[in-house]
Write a protein that holds these residues in place. Structure first.
Motif, short mmCIF file in Angstrom:
data_model
loop_
_atom_site.label_atom_id
_atom_site.label_comp_id
_atom_site.label_asym_id
_atom_site.label_seq_id
_atom_site.Cartn_x
_atom_site.Cartn_y
_atom_site.Cartn_z
N ARG A 12 0.85 -1.18 0.00
CA ARG A 12 0.00 0.00 0.00
C ARG A 12 0.89 1.24 0.00
N SER B 215 0.95 3.55 2.11
CA SER B 215 1.48 3.81 3.45
C SER B 215 2.71 2.94 3.76
N ASP B 216 2.88 1.83 3.03
CA ASP B 216 4.05 0.98 3.28
C ASP B 216 5.34 1.69 2.89
N LEU C 285 5.82 4.94 3.35
CA LEU C 285 6.02 6.12 4.22
C LEU C 285 6.88 5.68 5.40
N THR D 263 2.64 11.40 -0.69
CA THR D 263 3.16 11.43 0.68
C THR D 263 2.10 11.94 1.64
N ALA E 225 -0.61 9.40 2.17
CA ALA E 225 -0.19 8.36 3.10
C ALA E 225 -0.21 8.88 4.54
N MET E 226 0.02 10.18 4.70
CA MET E 226 -0.02 10.76 6.05
C MET E 226 -1.43 11.18 6.44
N GLN E 227 -2.39 10.90 5.54
CA GLN E 227 -3.80 11.22 5.76
C GLN E 227 -3.99 12.73 5.97
N GLN F 78 0.72 -1.44 12.89
CA GLN F 78 1.22 -0.06 12.87
C GLN F 78 0.25 0.91 13.53
#
Lengths: 254, 365
Positions: A8, A10-11, A13, A216, A219-221, B286
């Motif tokens: 994903r 997020s993986d 980040l 980015t 991924a950091m929402q 996580q």
């Protein structure tokens, strides 16, 4: 990478959002207060140059030159701060440096052409021009407001020429406006070929940076994640609009 | 220079090790006791082992002999069995199957949380977390060259640590080039500031064909105590199984929690059968798992029968109570969370029936 489809966004980040935002605080502390003052003056100058109607070649050249300086500042931030948490940052800093060099060269070339030959002034259609100026204004002047708007401290504001995202955003707005520099059809056509090439070369890095920044932030929402990718789309649309050509300006005209 | 890639890598590493051990001791350097340090008899045993390692020179070439000859007479890393942590002997410990040394079942991961760059405030926060972890009896700290600045942050925290705790230094090799493996390991070791690693794993099986033989050779030469492989989030489990079958590794690192239980089918039974320790990463997905569970109250039976004080302990007790699991490595940057995580290694542990009940409850939420 095997089983790549299982990864994903997020993986990829490798830092926490608060760690990323702390980089801005650390960078601001290093240059406070004259760095921020200088950056805002630089941003205001770019906007003033680019907002002239119609945009004369000399002003377009200056806008490109100043924005090139801003990319150098953003490259320094990536090299000095982002590289401490991301092993891919040195490559990103190098790309920012290349972009700075291209904008500086494009600006210098534009100034020389305007002095030597005069360049037809081409402006974008009103809607496209307004869109570009809007993006440019957000990038150069309004972007620092996004941090407090998200309940983050002012010290975590991102500033044009000091941090990447507002610099990228401003460049996305500026690039279509610089099109007159690449459309010279009169005497000296051969000399302008370089400007055409530079103008096109100055496009991929901001777009790529916008996509990376959006990914980015996604991924950091972060709620601002769509901002830069949307700006890239709008700027691309604006650049595709047929410009209106005005009479050629005499050599040295402002 | 002739030899297999593993032998060539070992020669490079022993040269680096020789440079390291020849350096005069830094009087300002703190004494960070690694899990390999121990009482005088253990040191004597280590010296003997290093002398025995000289017997490997026919295989590894003269570089190892140089390294052994240059090794100092004290402070040598150990392969001796590790006694339970002095800081908190009441924590549940489990043995490393291949050596019998006992480790606390709660470790500390550093993915994302310790990648804070040069930020002095965040580094101090990480140091406080590591201090609380070691003071609380934790030992296993896991990192990777992939984790940005995490290794350097760990090293800085260890340098300032003055407590009674012992660290079991677990790191990884993560490069697609077998040739670059030894250099990367040495760089990682310098970041940590430890004499050697207790465990080196092939990160995500990347270029394992080159790295695993090199790590095995390092282990034989006494340059690392344990060797393992790692993966996460259920990836490449077939390859993991094949490696577990074919190689005498000490550890395998996988993802396991009440919702991600694929490893229960084959990998955990295989680890138990082959005598391979299991390190569990991402026990909280996580943080996402805890965020989801936090919307629900902790069941009363988890408090009364397991002594859990929150969902984190609920999840960790489930994970480490699996007979094949050696330890879990939750990551955090909060001292309170570290202490809460370590608390999962105290008190009653769930049996099979309770473990099934725990899964059913989480799945029902």
């Amino acid at each position: 990478m095997s089983e790549w489809w299982t990864y994903r966004l997020s993986d990829f980040l490798m830092f926490a959002p608060d760690t990323y935002r702390r980089l801005f605080e650390l960078a601001h502390a290093q240059v406070w207060p004259w760095g921020q003052v200088g950056a805002l003056v630089l941003g205001w100058s770019v906007w003033r140059c680019a907002a002239r109607a119609p945009l004369q070649p000399r002003m377009a050249g200056w806008a490109s030159l100043l924005t090139g300086c801003a990319w150098a500042g953003a490259a320094a931030f990536v090299w000095q701060h982002v590289a401490t948490i991301t092993w891919a940052a040195p490559a990103l800093a190098a790309a920012f440096g290349v972009q700075a060099a291209m904008l500086l060269a494009l600006g210098a070339w534009g100034l020389l052409l305007a002095r030597a030959h005069g360049v037809p002034t081409a402006t974008l259609p009103d809607r496209a021009r307004t869109t570009c100026l809007g993006l440019l204004a957000i990038g150069t002047l309004a972007h620092p407001l996004l941090a407090p708007a998200q309940a983050q401290p002012w010290t975590q504001s991102e500033v044009f020429a000091l941090m990447p995202d507002p610099t990228v955003l401003a460049t996305l707005g500026l690039w279509p406006l610089l099109r007159p520099l690449a459309r010279h059809q009169g005497p000296g056509t051969g000399e302008t070929r370089g400007a055409v090439v530079l103008w096109w070369l100055a496009w991929p890095i901001p777009v790529t940076a916008a996509v990376l920044a959006g990914a980015t932030q996604w991924a950091m929402q972060a709620p601002t994640a769509p901002l830069l990718p949307a700006a890239a789309l709008l700027a691309t649309w604006a650049a595709c609009q047929a410009p209106r050509t005005a009479p050629a300006t005499p050599p040295g005209a402002r | 220079m002739a030899g297999t890639p593993a032998e060539q890598g070992l020669r490079r590493l022993t040269r680096m090790e020789a440079r390291h051990v020849n350096r005069p001791p830094d009087p300002a350097a703190p004494h960070v006791q690694t899990a390999g340090d121990g009482p005088p008899e253990a040191v004597a045993r280590r010296r003997a082992l290093w002398r025995m390692a000289a017997g490997l020179t026919a295989w590894t070439g003269s570089a190892l002999a140089d390294a052994v000859a240059a090794a100092p007479t004290d402070g040598l890393p150990s392969t001796a069995a590790q006694s339970p942590s002095k800081a908190a002997p009441d924590l549940l410990h489990k043995p490393v199957p291949s050596t019998g040394e006992r480790l606390p079942v709660i470790g500390l991961g550093t993915w994302i949380t310790f990648n804070v760059g040069a930020d002095p405030v965040a580094r101090a926060s990480c140091a406080a977390v590591l201090r609380a972890f070691l003071d609380g009896g934790g030992q296993v700290v896991d990192s990777s060259p992939m984790y940005g600045s995490a290794q350097a942050v760990i090293g800085q925290a260890l340098q300032s640590y003055r407590g009674p705790g012992q660290v079991y230094a677990a790191d990884k090799v993560w490069t697609s080039s077998g040739e670059r493996g030894p250099g990367q390991i040495e760089s990682s070791r310098r970041h940590w500031g430890v004499p050697r690693f207790d465990l080196l794993q092939v990160h995500n099986l990347l270029a394992w064909e080159a790295h695993l033989p090199a790590l095995m050779a390092m282990k034989s030469a006494g340059l690392v105590r344990h060797v393992g492989i790692s993966t996460s989030e259920g990836r490449r489990h077939r390859a993991v199984e094949a490696l577990m079958q074919a190689h005498p590794i000490d550890f395998v690192q996988v993802t396991y929690n009440p919702l991600d239980r694929e490893v229960e089918q084959r990998i955990l039974p295989l680890a138990a059968e082959r005598g391979i320790g299991v390190i569990v990463n991402r026990p909280f997905r996580q943080g996402a798992l805890l965020d989801a569970l936090a919307r629900h109250p902790l069941p009363d039976w988890a408090r009364s029968e397991l002594g859990c004080d929150g969902w984190a302990q609920y999840v960790l007790k489930f994970v480490v109570s699996h007979p094949a699991v050696t330890c879990a490595i939750p990551a955090t940057r909060q001292v309170a969370h570290v202490r809460q995580n370590l608390g999962a290694a105290r008190g009653p542990m769930p049996d099979d029936a309770m473990r099934r009940r725990m899964v059913r409850h989480v799945e029902s939420l």
